[in-house]
Design an enzyme around this catalytic site. Structure first.
Site, short mmCIF file in Angstrom:
data_model
loop_
_atom_site.label_atom_id
_atom_site.label_comp_id
_atom_site.label_asym_id
_atom_site.label_seq_id
_atom_site.Cartn_x
_atom_site.Cartn_y
_atom_site.Cartn_z
N ARG A 15 0.84 -1.21 0.00
CA ARG A 15 0.00 0.00 0.00
C ARG A 15 0.87 1.26 0.00
O ARG A 15 0.99 1.95 -1.00
CB ARG A 15 -0.96 -0.04 1.20
CG ARG A 15 -2.11 0.93 1.13
CD ARG A 15 -1.79 2.33 1.56
NE ARG A 15 -1.23 2.41 2.91
CZ ARG A 15 -0.69 3.51 3.42
NH1 ARG A 15 -0.63 4.62 2.70
NH2 ARG A 15 -0.20 3.52 4.65
N ASP A 16 1.53 1.54 1.11
CA ASP A 16 2.34 2.76 1.20
C ASP A 16 3.44 2.75 0.15
O ASP A 16 3.77 3.77 -0.47
CB ASP A 16 2.96 2.84 2.61
CG ASP A 16 3.32 4.25 3.03
OD1 ASP A 16 3.69 5.05 2.16
OD2 ASP A 16 3.25 4.56 4.23
N HIS A 203 4.64 4.35 12.77
CA HIS A 203 4.87 4.23 11.32
C HIS A 203 5.87 5.31 10.92
O HIS A 203 5.52 6.49 10.86
CB HIS A 203 3.50 4.44 10.65
CG HIS A 203 3.49 4.53 9.17
ND1 HIS A 203 3.02 3.51 8.36
CD2 HIS A 203 3.85 5.53 8.31
CE1 HIS A 203 3.09 3.88 7.09
NE2 HIS A 203 3.60 5.10 7.03
N HIS A 205 8.78 6.99 8.42
CA HIS A 205 9.47 7.12 7.14
C HIS A 205 10.91 7.55 7.44
O HIS A 205 11.16 8.28 8.39
CB HIS A 205 8.76 8.14 6.25
CG HIS A 205 7.51 7.59 5.64
ND1 HIS A 205 7.43 7.16 4.35
CD2 HIS A 205 6.29 7.35 6.19
CE1 HIS A 205 6.22 6.69 4.11
NE2 HIS A 205 5.49 6.80 5.21
N CYS A 236 3.92 9.36 0.57
CA CYS A 236 2.57 9.87 0.40
C CYS A 236 2.52 10.81 -0.80
O CYS A 236 3.28 11.78 -0.86
CB CYS A 236 2.15 10.62 1.67
SG CYS A 236 0.55 11.43 1.50
N ASN A 245 9.44 4.36 3.63
CA ASN A 245 9.32 3.89 5.01
C ASN A 245 10.64 3.26 5.44
O ASN A 245 11.44 2.85 4.61
CB ASN A 245 8.25 2.79 5.10
CG ASN A 245 6.85 3.32 4.95
OD1 ASN A 245 6.42 3.65 3.86
ND2 ASN A 245 6.14 3.40 6.04
N1 COA Z 1 -13.23 5.35 -3.07
C1 COA Z 1 -13.74 5.57 -4.29
N2 COA Z 1 -14.51 6.63 -4.61
C2 COA Z 1 -14.77 7.50 -3.60
C3 COA Z 1 -14.26 7.34 -2.32
C4 COA Z 1 -13.46 6.20 -2.05
N3 COA Z 1 -12.93 5.97 -0.85
N4 COA Z 1 -14.66 8.37 -1.56
C5 COA Z 1 -15.43 9.15 -2.33
N5 COA Z 1 -15.50 8.64 -3.57
C6 COA Z 1 -16.24 9.17 -4.72
C7 COA Z 1 -17.65 9.60 -4.36
O1 COA Z 1 -18.53 8.52 -4.45
C8 COA Z 1 -17.92 10.65 -5.40
O2 COA Z 1 -18.21 10.01 -6.62
P1 COA Z 1 -19.24 10.64 -7.68
O3 COA Z 1 -18.58 11.91 -8.15
O4 COA Z 1 -19.33 9.59 -8.72
O5 COA Z 1 -20.48 10.88 -6.89
C9 COA Z 1 -16.55 11.33 -5.57
O6 COA Z 1 -15.60 10.38 -5.11
C10 COA Z 1 -16.41 12.61 -4.79
O7 COA Z 1 -16.74 12.36 -3.43
P2 COA Z 1 -16.20 13.27 -2.25
O8 COA Z 1 -16.68 12.75 -0.96
O9 COA Z 1 -16.47 14.72 -2.58
O10 COA Z 1 -14.64 12.98 -2.29
P3 COA Z 1 -13.45 13.95 -2.66
O11 COA Z 1 -13.44 14.22 -4.11
O12 COA Z 1 -13.43 15.08 -1.69
O13 COA Z 1 -12.22 12.98 -2.34
C11 COA Z 1 -11.15 11.26 -1.05
C12 COA Z 1 -12.00 12.53 -1.03
C13 COA Z 1 -10.82 10.94 0.38
C14 COA Z 1 -11.95 10.14 -1.68
C15 COA Z 1 -9.89 11.50 -1.90
O14 COA Z 1 -9.26 12.69 -1.50
C16 COA Z 1 -8.89 10.35 -1.77
O15 COA Z 1 -9.15 9.26 -2.25
N6 COA Z 1 -7.75 10.58 -1.16
C17 COA Z 1 -6.76 9.52 -1.03
C18 COA Z 1 -5.68 9.92 -0.13
C19 COA Z 1 -4.62 8.87 -0.06
O16 COA Z 1 -4.74 7.75 -0.48
N7 COA Z 1 -3.48 9.26 0.53
C20 COA Z 1 -2.38 8.37 0.73
C21 COA Z 1 -2.58 7.43 1.85
S1 COA Z 1 -2.57 8.19 3.43
ZN ZN Z 2 3.46 6.20 5.28
#
Ligand code: COA
Ligand code: ZN
Length: 301
Positions: A15-16, A203, A205, A236, A245
């Protein structure tokens, strides 16, 4: 000092490690996870259920999880950033999820698009849903030791987030050093500030070379659970300057030398670090991978 004689490692490379690299074919991810499962590691963070637009590297999470071998003795888990991600993880059949919330508001907004407070408010619903499915929830508090945008994060703020996570019903907490800003001093300050009965994991890095020192400091304060990533992969995508990490092989190598058990077969793990290097197609920043364990001799010149 309460140095434990056994430490439990969770492998986070799938994942990370892979979220910050050019996308890797699904079959290679499965190969990596299955190989890690044969090294004696007890826990593997397998995938994350995040928005595929935000992290395309994790877009095949369902497929990866459907294809891995699922060894009975191994505790597999998935990371999720919100309720929708936890829904997806539970539907896929996970019974343990890590929910990430950043101690720094700026990093939380960069990472998941809202305030720390909003993420913590949703945590209650997440825990309720997960517990209905008999799944455990770990709250990962990212940027616990510092934020690339805001600088140092006050340990009292992190302690307050631990309290909110406990109130929300989380089963465990983890402290993420997202961009390697922790030092032994910061680890001590954080552990002085946090008061909780929840199991704690750290955790680190190794961005600035302090990860093993941090780990030892935490261990001497009684922390027995750590994340690590084979080959030192990791980072990240939403934190500038984030690097790998602490390498799992470096942790295992050092701890075994000190007589601290991990249950991991170091030689088998080094083979997997080699596999990770082949999959990534570049030399990984792992001293152990390059030089081997300190007991391995080379031919005299
Ligand atoms: N998986 C898939 N789709 C997701 C989701 C998830 N976990 N969370 C929200 N969505 C979808 C919603 O269903 C919506 O879809 P639609 O446009 O078809 O209706 C769309 O995304 C927007 O939803 P919203 O709640 O406004 O989300 P956002 O656009 O603000 O995004 C996250 C928020 C959290 C989903 C996004 O920022 C993200 O995935 N971040 C990942 C961060 C990450 O992995 N960091 C590294 C690890 S720490
Ligand atoms: Zn990390």
């Amino acid at each position: 000092m309460h140095r434990p004689d056994r430490v439990s490692l969770r492998e986070v490379a799938p994942r990370d490690g892979l979220q910050n690299e050019p996308p890797v074919p699904t079959a290679d991810k499965v190969r990596l996870i299955d190989a890690l499962a044969r090294t004696g590691l007890a826990r593997i963070e397998t995938v994350s259920f995040v928005h595929p637009g935000a992290v395309p590297q994790m877009a095949d999470a369902d497929e990866v999880w459907r294809s891995v071998e699922r060894h009975p003795g191994i505790h597999y888990s998935a990371l999720a950033p919100n309720l929708k991600g936890v829904h997806r993880a539970l539907e896929a059949g996970f019974n343990a999820v890590e929910v990430v919330v950043s101690a720094s508001d700026t990093h939380n907004r960069a990472n998941v698009g809202r305030s720390t407070d909003d993420s913590l408010t949703e945590l209650r619903d997440i825990v309720q849903l997960a517990h209905e499915h008999l799944a455990g929830v770990e709250a990962i508090i990212a940027t616990s030791f510092g934020c690339p945008f805001e600088g140092d994060v006050d340990p009292a703020r992190v302690a307050g987030i631990v309290d909110r996570a406990a109130e929300a019903g989380a089963d465990r907490v983890a402290f993420g050093d997202t961009t390697g800003m922790a030092t032994p001093r910061r680890v001590t300050d954080l552990l002085d500030a946090v008061e909780t009965d929840l199991p704690m994991l750290m955790h680190f890095h190794d961005t600035r070379g302090t990860a093993l020192a941090n780990l030892l400091t935490a261990m001497d304060r009684g922390v027995t659970e750590f994340d690590a990533s084979v080959g030192g992969l990791g980072g990240c995508p939403f934190a500038p300057g984030a690097t790998g990490n602490v390498a799992t092989e470096a942790v295992v190598h050092m701890l075994h030398d000190m007589g601290v058990e991990t249950g991991v077969d170091l030689e088998a793990l080094l083979e997997v670090a080699g596999l990770a290097q082949d999959i990534m197609g570049r030399e990984l920043e792992s001293g152990l991978l390059r030089a081997g364990p300190r007991t391995r001799l080379t031919q005299r010149p």
